[in-house]
Design a protein around this motif. Structure first.
Motif, PDB file in Angstrom:
ATOM      1  N   GLN A 165       0.822  -1.201   0.000  1.00  0.00           N
ATOM      2  CA  GLN A 165       0.000   0.000   0.000  1.00  0.00           C
ATOM      3  C   GLN A 165       0.867   1.266   0.000  1.00  0.00           C
ATOM      4  N   ASN A 219      -6.889  -6.767  -1.567  1.00  0.00           N
ATOM      5  CA  ASN A 219      -6.661  -6.037  -0.320  1.00  0.00           C
ATOM      6  C   ASN A 219      -6.372  -4.562  -0.570  1.00  0.00           C
ATOM      7  N   GLU A 221      -8.121  -2.673  -2.272  1.00  0.00           N
ATOM      8  CA  GLU A 221      -9.382  -1.942  -2.410  1.00  0.00           C
ATOM      9  C   GLU A 221      -9.540  -0.850  -1.357  1.00  0.00           C
ATOM     10  N   ARG A 222      -8.845  -0.983  -0.239  1.00  0.00           N
ATOM     11  CA  ARG A 222      -8.914   0.071   0.784  1.00  0.00           C
ATOM     12  C   ARG A 222      -8.424   1.404   0.231  1.00  0.00           C
ATOM     13  N   ASP A 223      -7.454   1.345  -0.677  1.00  0.00           N
ATOM     14  CA  ASP A 223      -6.934   2.571  -1.291  1.00  0.00           C
ATOM     15  C   ASP A 223      -7.569   2.858  -2.652  1.00  0.00           C
TER      16      ASP A 223
END
Length: 566
Positions: A165, A219, A221-223
């Protein structure tokens, strides 16, 4: 940065790249993926972000470059092919790598465009109010950033760790069109902000990656909330589309009736028996067609026909398998041949994590076989990444290699057993020289007749009679001198069955013994030899025979050095 996938220039006589990727210059020979190309184009029109994923070996890179890019150019997009390098991410962040690929694409296009200003990042450049990129025929171009093999960013990094990330945060801002933090602080550069249209998004993004990395990339997808809202899954080719692809690309060199035979061979298809995987792997199809064409050219034949296929088809696949494993340890081949096939006709699979933890294959070796050679793939099965062959067609190849390996192992075992028997027979060959034994026995009988005169002498005789010594000489030139030693040992009440010639042996004369409690007796034998002017005599314990029945108690060997009698 240059496109690493560009390898071959294709033409009508060489229409297949083998294991290499079809690049944009090969668009006239890329067939069979028309539907997927149109679907990707439709998705790109709809959304700023499009995701393409599929199993390894299905031709995602070829689809993007040879299939999609020409279509994009027709609609006045400017494709920017990008392969991020995680090894240099600390010194050259991903957003800067993407900017470098973009500069090269702009230059190669011959378009008219404003230059980057000093220290201007990609986000700012793309959000200039005055940004216009004009084609040579005076059309505005829309950049489309195509991040191929995007899984490389996440490879080897646990999806729950923050590193991916962090490395991708600037890319996330670009994809989601988020305003970077530098414009939201109190001391933001107002003059720079006035030059930018912060809300516009005059570009598109495509992410392409291997299907087994879907959980890790999800994972992100949070950003990137829009990550998986606009996607296309690439699947293997059907038989009909594969036949169409081969017939069109190889129109100038394929004999009538050979196309369907080639496709059925690659797909392991039989009209009378359909079982296992009935789809076609593009990478295997391209490989076989390429190799068939090489053999056609070598034989100076005008076309690829069924006879050629039947003659060399299996050889091509076997060569492919052998080449993929040529630089890897034998343990990797053993893993494939014992864990990844089931019986004689079907693939099996093995958990990726378990295979690495058990030392059956390393992550680097797996990457070489999945990414470079396309022999294996990692497939998500019930949420678990599992390693498997890319197609059932390779089962017969792996089975043959497995059987050959087992045969060689068995032959080796038989040879080792035979050699052991020969050595054992040679070691005990003195037993066959009964005449020499009888002569020694006569000496012992004479010794026994005289031993009654001394009780101590009789005890020594009983101890010595149990000791047998085998003599090993290096060549027949030593036999006469060794015969004299044999007589001396016999006179000292040792049984010496015979003399054996062995070319290989120690550099100094040794008295070998096989039980720890016989060390003193071995030294007595050595002392006798030293008295006879044999130089450098020593004793040597040979371990592993303490409880042996093949070598009885009281057995010794004298191994003479090459210069023992000089």
């Amino acid at each position: 940065m240059t496109n690493p996938t560009q390898t071959l220039v294709l033409d009508a006589q060489n229409p297949w790249p083998g294991l290499a990727t079809y690049d944009e210059t090969a668009k006239d020979f890329f067939f069979g993926r028309e539907e997927e190309t149109e679907e990707l184009l439709r998705l790109i029109r709809l959304s700023p972000l499009t995701v393409l994923y599929g199993k390894s070996g299905l031709g995602k890179s070829s689809l993007l470059q040879a299939g999609l890019f020409p279509k994009l150019r027709q609609e006045y997009f400017l494709p920017v092919y990008i392969r991020l390098n995680i090894a240099t991410a600390e010194t050259m962040p991903f957003i800067d790598q993407a900017a470098q690929w973009f500069r090269e694409a702009l230059k190669a296009s011959g378009a008219e465009y404003p230059d980057f200003e000093e220290n201007e990042n990609l986000w700012c450049y793309l959000h200039r109010r005055d940004l216009e990129i004009w084609s040579q025929d005076n059309h505005l171009l829309t950049p489309i950033f195509v991040f191929d093999q995007f899984e490389e960013v996440f490879a080897g990094v646990h999806p729950d760790l923050p590193r991916p990330q962090v490395l991708c945060s600037d890319l996330a801002n670009l994809i989601e069109n988020k305003i970077p933090p530098l414009f939201t602080v109190d001391n933001a550069d107002k003059r720079l902000i006035d030059k930018l249209d912060l809300l516009s998004q005059r570009y598109r993004v495509v992410l392409s990656f291997r299907e087994d990395f879907l959980p890790a990339i999800k994972n992100w997808e949070r950003d990137v909330p829009s990550l998986l809202k606009n996607w296309c899954q690439l699947k293997p080719m059907s038989r009909d589309r594969a036949i169409d692809a081969v017939s069109q690309s190889g129109a100038a060199i394929i004999a009538p009736g050979a196309t369907s035979e080639i496709v059925d061979f690659v797909g392991n298809l039989d009209s009378n028996r359909l079982e296992g995987d009935t789809t076609i792997e593009p990478v295997l199809l391209s490989l076989c067609c390429y190799q068939l064409n090489v053999r056609r050219q070598n034989s100076k034949a005008p076309t690829i026909d069924v006879e050629l296929l039947r003659k060399v088809g299996q050889e091509i696949l076997e060569g492919y398998y052998a080449n993929a494993l040529a630089s890897l340890p034998a343990a990797v081949a053993k893993f494939i041949e014992t864990k990844l096939i089931q019986g004689d006709r079907y693939r099996s699979s093995y958990p990726e994590k378990l295979a690495i933890e058990e030392g059956l294959i390393t992550a680097k070796q797996l990457a070489e076989l999945t990414d470079k050679h396309r022999l294996l793939r990692v497939d998500q099965q019930l949420g678990t990444p599992r390693i498997e062959l890319i197609h059932d067609r390779l089962v017969s190849v792996v089975r043959k290699a497995r059987d050959l390996r087992r045969f060689k192992t068995e032959v080796k075992r038989v040879w080792m057993f035979a050699i052991a028997i020969v050595l054992l027979a040679m070691t005990f060959s003195g037993w066959q020289k009964w005449q020499e034994v009888n002569n020694t026995e006569q000496l012992l009988q004479t010794f026994e007749a005289n031993s009654s005169r001394s009780p101590d002498l009789k005890v020594y005789q009983q101890e010595a009679r149990a000791n047998r010594i085998f003599l090993q000489i290096r060549d027949d030139k030593q036999r006469h001198a060794a015969g004299k030693i044999q007589d001396i040992l016999a006179a000292n009440n040792y049984l010496v069955p015979g003399i054996e010639t062995l070319a290989n042996g120690p550099s100094a004369t040794e008295v070998r013994y096989f039980r720890n409690n016989e060390a003193d007796q071995a030294q007595k034998i050595a002392d006798l030899l030293l008295k006879e002017k044999i130089p450098g005599v020593s004793t040597k314990y040979i371990a592993g025979f303490e409880n042996s029945k093949s070598i009885p108690n009281g057995q010794f060997e004298i191994w003479f050095a090459p210069d023992a009698f000089q």
